[in-house]
Write a protein that holds these residues in place. Structure first.
Motif, PDB file in Angstrom:
ATOM      1  N   TRP A 140      12.054  -6.883   3.327  1.00  0.00           N
ATOM      2  CA  TRP A 140      11.691  -5.731   4.159  1.00  0.00           C
ATOM      3  C   TRP A 140      11.615  -4.491   3.268  1.00  0.00           C
ATOM      4  O   TRP A 140      12.515  -4.225   2.481  1.00  0.00           O
ATOM      5  CB  TRP A 140      12.729  -5.521   5.266  1.00  0.00           C
ATOM      6  N   VAL A 141      10.548  -3.733   3.418  1.00  0.00           N
ATOM      7  CA  VAL A 141      10.343  -2.554   2.565  1.00  0.00           C
ATOM      8  C   VAL A 141      10.145  -1.284   3.381  1.00  0.00           C
ATOM      9  O   VAL A 141       9.831  -0.218   2.826  1.00  0.00           O
ATOM     10  CB  VAL A 141       9.121  -2.766   1.643  1.00  0.00           C
ATOM     11  N   GLY A 142      10.318  -1.335   4.680  1.00  0.00           N
ATOM     12  CA  GLY A 142      10.187  -0.149   5.523  1.00  0.00           C
ATOM     13  C   GLY A 142       8.768   0.398   5.525  1.00  0.00           C
ATOM     14  O   GLY A 142       7.795  -0.331   5.718  1.00  0.00           O
ATOM     15  N   PHE A 143       8.642   1.695   5.252  1.00  0.00           N
ATOM     16  CA  PHE A 143       7.337   2.359   5.307  1.00  0.00           C
ATOM     17  C   PHE A 143       6.681   2.465   3.929  1.00  0.00           C
ATOM     18  O   PHE A 143       5.812   3.319   3.721  1.00  0.00           O
ATOM     19  CB  PHE A 143       7.503   3.760   5.910  1.00  0.00           C
ATOM     20  N   LYS A 144       7.073   1.605   3.019  1.00  0.00           N
ATOM     21  CA  LYS A 144       6.542   1.651   1.656  1.00  0.00           C
ATOM     22  C   LYS A 144       5.014   1.545   1.634  1.00  0.00           C
ATOM     23  O   LYS A 144       4.340   2.298   0.936  1.00  0.00           O
ATOM     24  CB  LYS A 144       7.160   0.527   0.825  1.00  0.00           C
ATOM     25  N   HIS A 145       4.483   0.613   2.390  1.00  0.00           N
ATOM     26  CA  HIS A 145       3.035   0.393   2.365  1.00  0.00           C
ATOM     27  C   HIS A 145       2.270   1.542   3.029  1.00  0.00           C
ATOM     28  O   HIS A 145       1.142   1.850   2.623  1.00  0.00           O
ATOM     29  CB  HIS A 145       2.702  -0.926   3.058  1.00  0.00           C
ATOM     30  N   PHE A 146       2.863   2.165   4.026  1.00  0.00           N
ATOM     31  CA  PHE A 146       2.236   3.332   4.643  1.00  0.00           C
ATOM     32  C   PHE A 146       2.164   4.488   3.649  1.00  0.00           C
ATOM     33  O   PHE A 146       1.144   5.179   3.551  1.00  0.00           O
ATOM     34  CB  PHE A 146       3.005   3.765   5.892  1.00  0.00           C
ATOM     35  N   ILE A 147       3.270   4.695   2.908  1.00  0.00           N
ATOM     36  CA  ILE A 147       3.295   5.755   1.892  1.00  0.00           C
ATOM     37  C   ILE A 147       2.258   5.464   0.813  1.00  0.00           C
ATOM     38  O   ILE A 147       1.525   6.359   0.364  1.00  0.00           O
ATOM     39  CB  ILE A 147       4.703   5.873   1.277  1.00  0.00           C
ATOM     40  N   GLU A 148       2.163   4.192   0.430  1.00  0.00           N
ATOM     41  CA  GLU A 148       1.178   3.799  -0.580  1.00  0.00           C
ATOM     42  C   GLU A 148      -0.248   4.051  -0.082  1.00  0.00           C
ATOM     43  O   GLU A 148      -1.110   4.498  -0.841  1.00  0.00           O
ATOM     44  CB  GLU A 148       1.352   2.315  -0.927  1.00  0.00           C
ATOM     45  N   LEU A 149      -0.475   3.777   1.205  1.00  0.00           N
ATOM     46  CA  LEU A 149      -1.800   4.008   1.783  1.00  0.00           C
ATOM     47  C   LEU A 149      -2.136   5.491   1.800  1.00  0.00           C
ATOM     48  O   LEU A 149      -3.233   5.907   1.381  1.00  0.00           O
ATOM     49  CB  LEU A 149      -1.857   3.442   3.207  1.00  0.00           C
ATOM     50  N   PHE A 150      -1.201   6.318   2.263  1.00  0.00           N
ATOM     51  CA  PHE A 150      -1.454   7.754   2.371  1.00  0.00           C
ATOM     52  C   PHE A 150      -1.579   8.429   1.006  1.00  0.00           C
ATOM     53  O   PHE A 150      -2.279   9.426   0.865  1.00  0.00           O
ATOM     54  CB  PHE A 150      -0.345   8.428   3.177  1.00  0.00           C
ATOM     55  N   GLU A 151      -0.890   7.880   0.010  1.00  0.00           N
ATOM     56  CA  GLU A 151      -0.951   8.460  -1.328  1.00  0.00           C
ATOM     57  C   GLU A 151      -2.082   7.880  -2.163  1.00  0.00           C
ATOM     58  O   GLU A 151      -2.287   8.305  -3.306  1.00  0.00           O
ATOM     59  CB  GLU A 151       0.384   8.249  -2.050  1.00  0.00           C
ATOM     60  N   SER A 152      -2.809   6.931  -1.597  1.00  0.00           N
ATOM     61  CA  SER A 152      -3.926   6.333  -2.323  1.00  0.00           C
ATOM     62  C   SER A 152      -4.984   7.383  -2.635  1.00  0.00           C
ATOM     63  O   SER A 152      -5.263   8.284  -1.836  1.00  0.00           O
ATOM     64  CB  SER A 152      -4.546   5.204  -1.496  1.00  0.00           C
TER      65      SER A 152
END
Length: 293
Positions: free
Chosen positions: A46-58
């Motif tokens: 489980w990584v929480g909101f890691k992928h959301f942050i990665e998407l927004f910072e892309s």
């Protein structure tokens, strides 16, 4: 039960909803995991909101957001009103055989796959074998790179959608128009109303609720662009204006194996659509119209 046959009739629809809409919702958990097919959902971290942050910072996030919103805005401005106008025109045709023939013609493109539509576009607009550019050459006019010029991409995507789906979109509006009381038109004729006045004061107000509901539902797909269409039409020369969330999810989730990123993009699109639907429905009800709930 008195309505048991109606329940039997609705059963396939409920099964479809459960199996293909509600059932797969468990997959949204992958957006909060570093999912590995070998470990499965239970074994993945489980990584929480890691992928959301990665998407927004892309670096491409705002480019994808701009392209997606502009393509959908073009669709709302040009593609959404055309089925209404086409339905009004078809409703005015009095010769039944001619009317049915026209309906069949405008419905036909809906049943063509995007592969066929993209191929037709290539043979019409490409620089080398395109019919349009061959005509330009024969007239001594310089050829135009329709398919490789960023300035034409959004208009091209919108034009394809209009040609393919405008006719099919008339079905609901024609059904709504068919429900208008004929006595209202007879009374209007007795009062000396023209055909245009009958359309403006009777037909359009009668289907206003249908128009509003379909508009709200359309806003629910504001972050959703036809994946197949864009994937077939995009190329390296127009990627700056053609990269959308759907193609990004495909690239990351399928080609690069980052399934969690693909699910994250899908969940983000769903949240954006939900916000637009709720907001639009609230505004519509405040204006005194009937919403979707």
């Amino acid at each position: 039960m008195k309505c048991r046959y109606l329940y039997v009739l609705a059963l396939p629809g409920f099964l479809f909803l459960i199996l293909f809409k509600l059932g797969p919702l468990w997959g949204l958990l992958l957006a909060f995991q570093d999912y590995s097919p070998f470990k499965g959902i239970a074994g993945s971290d489980w990584v929480g909101f890691k992928h959301f942050i990665e998407l927004f910072e892309s670096a491409n996030f705002y480019t994808m957001l701009r392209n997606t919103l502009i393509i959908n805005l073009f669709g709302l401005v040009f593609n959404f009103p055309l089925p209404i106008l086409l339905a009004l025109m078809l409703n005015e045709v009095r010769h039944e055989l001619f009317k049915k023939l026209n309906q069949s013609i405008v419905y036909l493109p809906h049943f063509l796959s995007w592969v066929i539509v993209a191929s037709m576009t290539f043979f019409i607009l490409s620089t080398d074998v395109g019919i349009v550019n061959k005509i330009f050459k024969s007239l001594g006019i310089e050829t135009v790179p329709f398919l490789s010029s960023p300035g034409y991409f959004w208009g091209l995507i919108t034009s394809q959608s209009i040609w393919k789906e405008a006719g099919w979109g008339t079905i609901i509006f024609l059904a709504a128009i068919a429900g208008v009381d004929p006595q209202r038109y007879e009374a209007a004729v007795m009062d000396g109303a023209t055909r245009f006045q009958q359309i403006w004061h009777i037909t359009l107000p009668a289907i206003r609720t249908t128009i509003v509901i379909l508009l709200i539902l359309r806003l629910g797909h504001i972050a959703d662009v036809g994946f197949e269409q864009v994937l077939l039409m995009i190329n390296p020369l127009v990627r700056e204006v053609g990269e959308v969330f759907d193609t990004y999810a495909y690239t990351q989730g399928i080609l690069r194996g980052k399934i969690s990123i693909g699910v994250t993009v899908g969940l983000f699109k769903g949240i954006v659509g939900l916000v637009f639907v709720v907001t639009a429905n609230y505004i519509v009800k405040k204006l005194g119209y009937e919403g979707i709930y």
